[in-house]
Design a protein around this motif. Structure first.
Motif, PDB file in Angstrom:
ATOM      1  N   ALA A  41       0.846  -1.203   0.000  1.00  0.00           N
ATOM      2  CA  ALA A  41       0.000   0.000   0.000  1.00  0.00           C
ATOM      3  C   ALA A  41       0.879   1.250   0.000  1.00  0.00           C
ATOM      4  O   ALA A  41       1.951   1.283   0.610  1.00  0.00           O
ATOM      5  N   ASP A  42       0.410   2.279  -0.672  1.00  0.00           N
ATOM      6  CA  ASP A  42       1.137   3.554  -0.746  1.00  0.00           C
ATOM      7  C   ASP A  42       0.939   4.305   0.567  1.00  0.00           C
ATOM      8  O   ASP A  42      -0.135   4.857   0.831  1.00  0.00           O
ATOM      9  N   LYS A  43       1.982   4.311   1.385  1.00  0.00           N
ATOM     10  CA  LYS A  43       1.866   4.889   2.736  1.00  0.00           C
ATOM     11  C   LYS A  43       1.610   6.389   2.698  1.00  0.00           C
ATOM     12  O   LYS A  43       1.136   6.957   3.689  1.00  0.00           O
ATOM     13  N   ARG A  44       1.887   7.027   1.577  1.00  0.00           N
ATOM     14  CA  ARG A  44       1.637   8.474   1.484  1.00  0.00           C
ATOM     15  C   ARG A  44       0.153   8.791   1.619  1.00  0.00           C
ATOM     16  O   ARG A  44      -0.208   9.886   2.077  1.00  0.00           O
ATOM     17  N   TRP A  45      -0.712   7.862   1.224  1.00  0.00           N
ATOM     18  CA  TRP A  45      -2.142   8.072   1.376  1.00  0.00           C
ATOM     19  C   TRP A  45      -2.610   7.827   2.810  1.00  0.00           C
ATOM     20  O   TRP A  45      -3.672   8.309   3.216  1.00  0.00           O
ATOM     21  N   LEU A  46      -1.830   7.075   3.563  1.00  0.00           N
ATOM     22  CA  LEU A  46      -2.230   6.764   4.938  1.00  0.00           C
ATOM     23  C   LEU A  46      -1.934   7.913   5.894  1.00  0.00           C
ATOM     24  O   LEU A  46      -2.575   8.047   6.941  1.00  0.00           O
ATOM     25  N   VAL A  47      -0.952   8.742   5.555  1.00  0.00           N
ATOM     26  CA  VAL A  47      -0.592   9.876   6.422  1.00  0.00           C
ATOM     27  C   VAL A  47      -1.767  10.839   6.610  1.00  0.00           C
ATOM     28  O   VAL A  47      -2.110  11.188   7.743  1.00  0.00           O
ATOM     29  N   PRO A  48      -2.423  11.297   5.511  1.00  0.00           N
ATOM     30  CA  PRO A  48      -3.590  12.165   5.738  1.00  0.00           C
ATOM     31  C   PRO A  48      -4.726  11.442   6.451  1.00  0.00           C
ATOM     32  O   PRO A  48      -5.510  12.071   7.173  1.00  0.00           O
ATOM     33  N   GLY A  49      -4.826  10.120   6.284  1.00  0.00           N
ATOM     34  CA  GLY A  49      -5.832   9.361   7.016  1.00  0.00           C
ATOM     35  C   GLY A  49      -5.598   9.435   8.511  1.00  0.00           C
ATOM     36  O   GLY A  49      -6.529   9.649   9.303  1.00  0.00           O
ATOM     37  N   LEU A  50      -4.333   9.265   8.918  1.00  0.00           N
ATOM     38  CA  LEU A  50      -3.999   9.364  10.339  1.00  0.00           C
ATOM     39  C   LEU A  50      -4.203  10.794  10.836  1.00  0.00           C
ATOM     40  O   LEU A  50      -4.639  11.005  11.978  1.00  0.00           O
ATOM     41  N   ALA A  51      -3.924  11.775   9.969  1.00  0.00           N
ATOM     42  CA  ALA A  51      -4.139  13.174  10.345  1.00  0.00           C
ATOM     43  C   ALA A  51      -5.619  13.442  10.605  1.00  0.00           C
ATOM     44  O   ALA A  51      -5.973  14.222  11.505  1.00  0.00           O
ATOM     45  N   LEU A  52      -6.494  12.794   9.845  1.00  0.00           N
ATOM     46  CA  LEU A  52      -7.934  12.968  10.065  1.00  0.00           C
ATOM     47  C   LEU A  52      -8.368  12.379  11.400  1.00  0.00           C
ATOM     48  O   LEU A  52      -9.283  12.896  12.046  1.00  0.00           O
ATOM     49  N   VAL A  53      -7.727  11.303  11.824  1.00  0.00           N
ATOM     50  CA  VAL A  53      -8.027  10.730  13.140  1.00  0.00           C
ATOM     51  C   VAL A  53      -7.659  11.729  14.241  1.00  0.00           C
ATOM     52  O   VAL A  53      -8.433  11.943  15.188  1.00  0.00           O
ATOM     53  N   ALA A  54      -6.477  12.358  14.099  1.00  0.00           N
ATOM     54  CA  ALA A  54      -6.072  13.382  15.074  1.00  0.00           C
ATOM     55  C   ALA A  54      -7.024  14.571  15.018  1.00  0.00           C
ATOM     56  O   ALA A  54      -7.381  15.150  16.063  1.00  0.00           O
ATOM     57  N   PHE A  55      -7.462  14.939  13.810  1.00  0.00           N
ATOM     58  CA  PHE A  55      -8.426  16.028  13.647  1.00  0.00           C
ATOM     59  C   PHE A  55      -9.739  15.696  14.346  1.00  0.00           C
ATOM     60  O   PHE A  55     -10.383  16.572  14.938  1.00  0.00           O
ATOM     61  N   PHE A  56     -10.150  14.443  14.271  1.00  0.00           N
ATOM     62  CA  PHE A  56     -11.371  13.986  14.929  1.00  0.00           C
ATOM     63  C   PHE A  56     -11.307  14.237  16.444  1.00  0.00           C
ATOM     64  O   PHE A  56     -12.252  14.757  17.045  1.00  0.00           O
ATOM     65  N   ILE A  57     -10.184  13.879  17.046  1.00  0.00           N
ATOM     66  CA  ILE A  57     -10.003  14.118  18.484  1.00  0.00           C
ATOM     67  C   ILE A  57      -9.939  15.613  18.763  1.00  0.00           C
ATOM     68  O   ILE A  57     -10.544  16.108  19.719  1.00  0.00           O
ATOM     69  N   TRP A  58      -9.215  16.337  17.918  1.00  0.00           N
ATOM     70  CA  TRP A  58      -9.070  17.781  18.083  1.00  0.00           C
ATOM     71  C   TRP A  58     -10.419  18.493  17.961  1.00  0.00           C
ATOM     72  O   TRP A  58     -10.683  19.480  18.652  1.00  0.00           O
ATOM     73  N   GLY A  59     -11.308  17.970  17.092  1.00  0.00           N
ATOM     74  CA  GLY A  59     -12.615  18.598  16.903  1.00  0.00           C
ATOM     75  C   GLY A  59     -13.405  18.675  18.185  1.00  0.00           C
ATOM     76  O   GLY A  59     -14.033  19.705  18.486  1.00  0.00           O
ATOM     77  N   GLU A  60     -13.392  17.604  18.977  1.00  0.00           N
ATOM     78  CA  GLU A  60     -14.117  17.661  20.251  1.00  0.00           C
ATOM     79  C   GLU A  60     -13.465  18.646  21.208  1.00  0.00           C
ATOM     80  O   GLU A  60     -14.148  19.322  21.980  1.00  0.00           O
ATOM     81  N   SER A  61     -12.144  18.750  21.164  1.00  0.00           N
ATOM     82  CA  SER A  61     -11.464  19.690  22.056  1.00  0.00           C
ATOM     83  C   SER A  61     -11.871  21.125  21.743  1.00  0.00           C
ATOM     84  O   SER A  61     -11.991  21.960  22.652  1.00  0.00           O
TER      85      SER A  61
END
Length: 348
Positions: A41-61
């Protein structure tokens, strides 16, 4: 002692569900081929995916920070991010996500935020969080008939059950908030039934505690009535926050260089899983989420279905668990050790 037993039970339950999930998903599968596919798998596509997970947590904050300011309580955004991380971590590891908000209230208390204030804020977050799921679920059910029959034919009973439970939860919580007298009568009646059938033992102080808890709902109703614009903004933030998490699977899809299925289709398929499992008494929807993914994403991922599930679930659940766990440790070291005035930030 009672608290220790609860911790042991939750830990044992989490491990049992995890082991059963691993066995159920991978039993009889070619694990070598799966790992080869994941490595390719092209790991470059997974980086923004992980960033969205962090954004999800940040959104509640951001929601917590925003609501605290409406109460005249000034907190640093990084402190609110720690509150959010604590909530997501304990929600991930406890059945029905029951441990998240009590732990958030505990850490907020360490910052001299009163229980009534934290209870109202967390109540509103819960209502809006589930309200977004209800809106998405109803939208799919009403306007996506072709979508339902193309992708969800095999899991429609689970989807409708999850949607129904979320609708019931939002409706019940709204009644508690806006009709406290009716809610009190209903809860007292329910308590008497449980005691009559000896499901609960009669305790003199239980009714008093129940009545005291109704103050939270009255305070929530007062807040909702006097801050309509704040509530609208919170719903908008929550909607973006949830869509960001649903979109993680699309980045996994692109990591495998797949095509033919649109962004919104992948997003709403993942949303359907969240609607279906949100109210089930499993930590992080473990087990059922993997099963639903393997059922409805078959025409999307094809032969890469299992690797796609592993990466999607790995980012969306285990990535969230890891990020929130790291910042929960930070919260314990920076907030959990504090006491009283030494840990107070700024109040207007």
């Amino acid at each position: 002692m009672k608290k220790n037993r609860r911790v042991i039970f939750n830990g044992a339950f989490l491990i049992i569900v995890f082991v059963l999930t691993i066995y159920g998903v991978f039993h009889g599968e070619d694990l070598g081929a799966m790992m080869d596919a994941i490595r390719s798998a092209d790991k470059r596509w997974l980086v923004p995916g992980l960033a969205l997970v962090a954004f999800f947590i940040w959104g509640e904050s951001i929601i917590i920070w925003y609501m605290m300011r409406s109460y005249g309580i000034k907190l640093k955004k990084r402190t609110c991010f720690l509150f959010s991380s604590v909530g997501f971590f304990f929600s991930c590891i406890t059945p029905s996500a029951s441990g998240g908000q009590p732990m958030q209230a505990y850490y907020m208390k360490k910052k001299n935020i009163s229980i009534p204030v934290s209870a109202v804020i967390l109540m509103i977050i819960t209502i809006t969080y589930k309200l977004v799921l209800v809106v998405v679920g109803i939208g799919v059910a009403v306007f996506g008939r072709g979508f339902l029959h193309q992708y969800l034919e095999g899991i429609l009973p689970v989807f409708y059950l999850g949607l129904g439970l979320n609708i019931f939860c939002v409706t019940f919580m709204t009644i508690l908030v806006f009709h406290p007298l009716l809610a009190r009568s209903f809860l007292v009646w329910g308590l008497s039934i449980l005691e009559k059938f000896r499901i609960l033992r009669h305790k003199e102080g239980r009714l008093k505690k129940l009545e005291e808890s109704m103050d939270t709902y009255r305070d929530t109703a007062a807040y909702l009535k006097t801050h309509p614009r704040v509530i609208v903004n919170i719903i908008a933030i929550t909607f973006v926050q949830r869509m960001a998490m649903f979109a993680v699977t699309w980045f996994v899809y692109k990591a495998f260089s797949l095509s033919g299925t649109g962004f919104w289709t992948v997003l709403f398929l993942q949303a359907v899983i969240s609607v279906s499992v949100d109210m089930l008494p499993l930590p992080g929807g473990m087990g059922i989420s993997e099963t639903l993914f393997l059922t409805i994403f078959t025409p999307v991922f094809g032969t890469l279905l299992l690797p796609g599930m592993v990466l999607s679930r790995g980012l969306g659940y285990y990535g969230e668990l890891l990020i929130s766990a790291l910042f929960t440790i930070v919260a314990q070291l920076t907030i959990g050790q504090g006491h009283g005035k030494d840990n107070k930030e700024s109040y207007e």
